[in-house]
Design an enzyme around this catalytic site. Structure first.
Site, PDB file in Angstrom:
ATOM      1  N   GLU A 135      -6.804  -5.656   1.923  1.00  0.00           N
ATOM      2  CA  GLU A 135      -7.198  -4.328   1.456  1.00  0.00           C
ATOM      3  C   GLU A 135      -6.953  -3.265   2.521  1.00  0.00           C
ATOM      4  O   GLU A 135      -6.526  -2.144   2.195  1.00  0.00           O
ATOM      5  CB  GLU A 135      -8.675  -4.334   1.036  1.00  0.00           C
ATOM      6  N   GLU A 197       1.437  -5.356  -3.554  1.00  0.00           N
ATOM      7  CA  GLU A 197       0.545  -6.497  -3.337  1.00  0.00           C
ATOM      8  C   GLU A 197       1.168  -7.502  -2.362  1.00  0.00           C
ATOM      9  O   GLU A 197       0.489  -8.012  -1.465  1.00  0.00           O
ATOM     10  CB  GLU A 197       0.250  -7.181  -4.679  1.00  0.00           C
TER      11      GLU A 197
END
Length: 274
Positions: A135, A197
């Site tokens: 993250e 991602e």
């Protein structure tokens, strides 16, 4: 009857897109070397990140003390210093929210939120470092601003297409625009998200390795995430996230580089101890 297609609106849209592209800020990812363009300045990103962070916490059950908070803060304190030059101006802040949500995120500028629902899947500090490093990488790589830029270009293109089809029957025009929108969504925007991602996985592995966490723990974490969410995951081409199997396979491919960073960290610590 088929309407007359107008070319001029598409030409104008193409010119606007060119100006948008040329006027956007350039950004080079320090870990991957990938060159991209972003919609917002770093200053504006951080301001929006702080605003969103405050809005989330205003309605959340934020934990101030306890073993979960201590663990999250320990991981953040180890990861933050190894995020590199691109995050040199970040003001890292981490909050733990009591919630069953299996989630964590990091906003631009370094504002991290970890939901307690993800801790059972993380299991250990190394598992937590996997998700937090991932993250934090999204914020360092400015993925949010990249997505905003991509959406802006697509919106301009769709406006041009809409005006080009202005003489078409409304039903026909709606159908064509719907097909174009679906093509942009599944052919450009979702693959763009999946690339982000994968990039965050890459960067997160390096972060945790440099922080002294064994990157091999990432495989176990994502396997547990797969078990927890396999029933709800759509087909890969319909998602902004790679399929769990694809993600784990790519992480295995990246593991030698991450393990080299981990070993370098261990050697440096051993030298410091001598």
């Amino acid at each position: 009857m088929r309407g007359k297609f107008k070319l001029i609106p598409l030409v104008i849209a193409a010119i606007v897109i060119l100006f948008q592209f040329m006027g956007a800020e350039k950004f080079t990812n320090p870990e991957t070397g990938k060159k991209t363009r972003v919609a917002l300045s770093s200053k504006d990103e951080k301001a929006l990140g702080m605003q969103s962070f405050q809005e989330v916490l205003a309605t959340a059950d934020v934990l101030e003390t306890g073993p979960e908070v201590d663990m999250v803060r320990r991981v953040a304190e180890r990861l933050a210093p190894v995020t590199g030059e691109a995050a040199r101006d970040f003001e890292w802040v981490v909050s733990v929210v009591k919630s069953p949500q299996v989630n964590a995120f990091c906003l631009p500028g370094g504002k991290i939120v970890v939901y307690t629902g993800i801790l059972p899947i993380a299991q250990t500090e190394e598992g937590l470092a996997t998700v937090m490093g991932h993250e934090m990488a999204h914020a360092v790589a400015r993925h949010g601003s990249q997505r905003l830029f991509q959406h802006s270009l697509m919106q301009t293109a769709m406006v041009g297409a809409s005006f080009s089809l202005g003489d078409f029957d409304p039903q026909q025009r709606h159908m064509i625009l719907g097909l174009l929108g679906a093509g942009a969504q599944y052919g450009v925007l979702m693959p763009f998200g999946r690339d982000h991602e994968s990039e965050a996985d890459h960067m997160g592995l390096l972060y945790m390795a440099r922080a002294g966490y064994n990157p091999e723990a990432a495989i176990g974490f994502w396997e547990r995430m797969a078990e927890a969410g396999s029933a709800n995951q759509p087909p890969e081409f319909m998602s902004t996230h790679p399929a769990h199997g694809t993600r784990i396979a790519r992480i295995r491919e990246l593991m030698p580089k991450a393990l080299a960073e981990y070993e370098k960290r261990r050697q440096n610590r051993n030298l410091s101890a001598e």
